[in-house]
Design an enzyme around this catalytic site. Structure first.
Site, mmCIF file in Angstrom:
data_model
loop_
_atom_site.group_PDB
_atom_site.id
_atom_site.type_symbol
_atom_site.label_atom_id
_atom_site.label_comp_id
_atom_site.label_asym_id
_atom_site.label_seq_id
_atom_site.Cartn_x
_atom_site.Cartn_y
_atom_site.Cartn_z
ATOM 1 N N GLU A 136 -2.409 -5.667 4.352
ATOM 2 C CA GLU A 136 -2.242 -5.771 2.906
ATOM 3 C C GLU A 136 -3.357 -6.660 2.356
ATOM 4 O O GLU A 136 -4.216 -6.204 1.618
ATOM 5 C CB GLU A 136 -0.878 -6.323 2.501
ATOM 6 C CG GLU A 136 -0.723 -6.333 0.974
ATOM 7 C CD GLU A 136 0.590 -6.948 0.480
ATOM 8 O OE1 GLU A 136 1.070 -6.497 -0.566
ATOM 9 O OE2 GLU A 136 1.080 -7.891 1.117
ATOM 10 N N ASP A 173 10.063 -5.781 -0.948
ATOM 11 C CA ASP A 173 9.405 -7.003 -0.495
ATOM 12 C C ASP A 173 10.073 -8.255 -1.060
ATOM 13 O O ASP A 173 10.947 -8.836 -0.415
ATOM 14 C CB ASP A 173 7.925 -6.960 -0.850
ATOM 15 C CG ASP A 173 7.073 -7.867 0.029
ATOM 16 O OD1 ASP A 173 7.639 -8.568 0.871
ATOM 17 O OD2 ASP A 173 5.842 -7.868 -0.128
ATOM 18 N N ASP A 174 9.683 -8.695 -2.255
ATOM 19 C CA ASP A 174 10.212 -9.914 -2.876
ATOM 20 C C ASP A 174 10.513 -9.644 -4.352
ATOM 21 O O ASP A 174 9.743 -10.059 -5.230
ATOM 22 C CB ASP A 174 9.208 -11.065 -2.768
ATOM 23 C CG ASP A 174 8.953 -11.494 -1.341
ATOM 24 O OD1 ASP A 174 9.915 -11.917 -0.679
ATOM 25 O OD2 ASP A 174 7.796 -11.386 -0.893
ATOM 26 N N HIS A 212 12.498 -9.538 1.969
ATOM 27 C CA HIS A 212 12.549 -10.913 2.469
ATOM 28 C C HIS A 212 13.759 -11.647 1.895
ATOM 29 O O HIS A 212 14.184 -11.401 0.768
ATOM 30 C CB HIS A 212 11.264 -11.654 2.106
ATOM 31 C CG HIS A 212 10.076 -11.178 2.874
ATOM 32 N ND1 HIS A 212 9.770 -11.651 4.116
ATOM 33 C CD2 HIS A 212 9.129 -10.249 2.574
ATOM 34 C CE1 HIS A 212 8.670 -11.054 4.552
ATOM 35 N NE2 HIS A 212 8.271 -10.191 3.634
ATOM 36 N N HIS A 239 12.014 -3.405 4.170
ATOM 37 C CA HIS A 239 11.108 -4.525 3.909
ATOM 38 C C HIS A 239 11.619 -5.325 2.707
ATOM 39 O O HIS A 239 11.236 -5.083 1.561
ATOM 40 C CB HIS A 239 9.688 -4.034 3.645
ATOM 41 C CG HIS A 239 8.660 -5.119 3.791
ATOM 42 N ND1 HIS A 239 7.739 -5.141 4.812
ATOM 43 C CD2 HIS A 239 8.430 -6.230 3.065
ATOM 44 C CE1 HIS A 239 6.979 -6.218 4.696
ATOM 45 N NE2 HIS A 239 7.387 -6.901 3.629
#
Length: 342
Positions: A202, A280-281, A15, A13
């Site tokens: 989420e 994630d980010d 991005h 996961h």
């Protein structure tokens, strides 16, 4: 304690724009003459409330960063550096998520945008030793017909190796779009053998996880942490063998939980869920993959044996070939067998 950066793992996961280094973003902005919000360059983790206003602040920053990615060289650099950063943290398999729509106008269309990413993923895999595959993601903020277009593009590039598309996702604000309307796009992807990897659970609670399970038939769910609030939904996830891509730093930055220790990691694992930790980010949330494992140890009391199990879960939940899985799993065993540093 053993070094978690040496623990072989898969990163499922991450991005595309959000994977950038702060220094890289600053250089791209300067080259394009873009003035960025100071919050993107200060290196501090974003903290917003878990409401529409908070998501708007997050999305505004993400869009500002994405607006700096305007060339083939920029696309290639992001892939290359993501592979390099993951390799340094023990990730032997990265399945990076990209929506080529935003980059298409700068490189001649959707197909060239995706092909550039795939080509550089193959090259970066060979150089850095981390296999880089791609998840093509649609956005809940756009029409479901656009998701079908992306699903067909993903299907034409389906595979399991480096530089191939391994999954199809659905991202952005969970509070927008009707989940059921994206089902035809996911059906296209599944027919091509791609993993179904939508976001869910989420920003919204277990009812949303239930909708995702029902309509999109996921192999993995991006986040899914709110399933911990309903034992029945969590049991359904476990029974269906759906893996959860849990990103603790994201959960805290977006205000879902006040503190990292509140992320229900223990609850999910105790229920038998397959959990793959993700960053994630990191551009916005301030921490990369290894930090998620460090927090599992420091805040949730995970032993090295339990961290090894999390790494194994991530590897098994990936779409890597059996040979790659076997190699990484053997590496996990070796890591655990090595002497504890004390």
């Amino acid at each position: 304690m053993r070094d978690v950066a040496q623990l072989p793992k898969a990163h499922l996961h991450l991005h595309f724009t959000g994977s950038m280094r702060v220094a890289t973003l600053a250089e791209m902005a300067a080259a394009e003459g873009v003035r960025l919000p100071a919050q993107l360059l200060d290196g501090e983790a974003l903290r917003v409330p878990a409401d529409a206003r908070g998501w708007f602040r997050f999305q505004r920053l993400y869009d500002a960063a994405r607006a700096c990615v305007r060339s083939e060289d920029a696309l290639r650099r992001i892939v290359r550096e993501a592979a390099q950063d993951d390799a340094a943290e023990g990730s032997g398999r990265l399945e990076i998520q990209v929506d080529p729509t935003s980059y298409a106008p700068h490189v001649g269309g959707l197909t060239p945008a995706l092909e550039i990413v795939l080509d550089e993923a193959r090259a970066a895999s060979a150089v850095h030793g981390t296999e880089v595959a791609v998840v093509v993601a649609a956005s809940r903020m756009r029409h479901p017909l656009e998701a079908r277009t992306l699903a067909r593009l993903a299907a034409r590039n389906a595979g399991e190796g480096p530089g191939e598309v391994v999954g199809f996702g659905l991202s952005n604000d969970e509070r927008h779009g009707e989940t059921a309307e994206f089902a035809p796009a996911f059906a296209i992807a599944r027919r091509a053998g791609l993993a179904s990897v939508p976001h869910g659970g989420e920003l919204l609670g277990p009812a949303h996880v239930h909708d995702v399970l029902r309509h999109l038939v996921p192999d993995r769910i991006g986040h899914g942490v709110r399933s911990a609030e309903d034992p029945r939904v969590l049991a359904d996830l476990v029974d269906a063998g759906v893996a959860l891509e849990v990103c603790p730093a994201s959960n805290v930055s977006l205000g879902v939980y006040r503190e990292p220790a509140e992320v229900p990691l223990r609850t999910l694992v105790a229920a038998g869920a397959t959990v793959a930790l993700g960053a994630d980010d990191p551009l916005l949330f301030g921490s990369r993959l290894a930090a998620q494992y460090e927090d599992a140890r420091r805040l949730h009391g995970f032993t090295d044996a339990e961290l090894a199990d999390l790494a194994r879960s991530s590897i098994r939940a990936s779409r890597a070939a059996e040979g790659t899985r076997a190699r990484l799993l053997a590496g996990v065993d070796d890591w655990l067998a090595a002497p504890d540093r004390g």
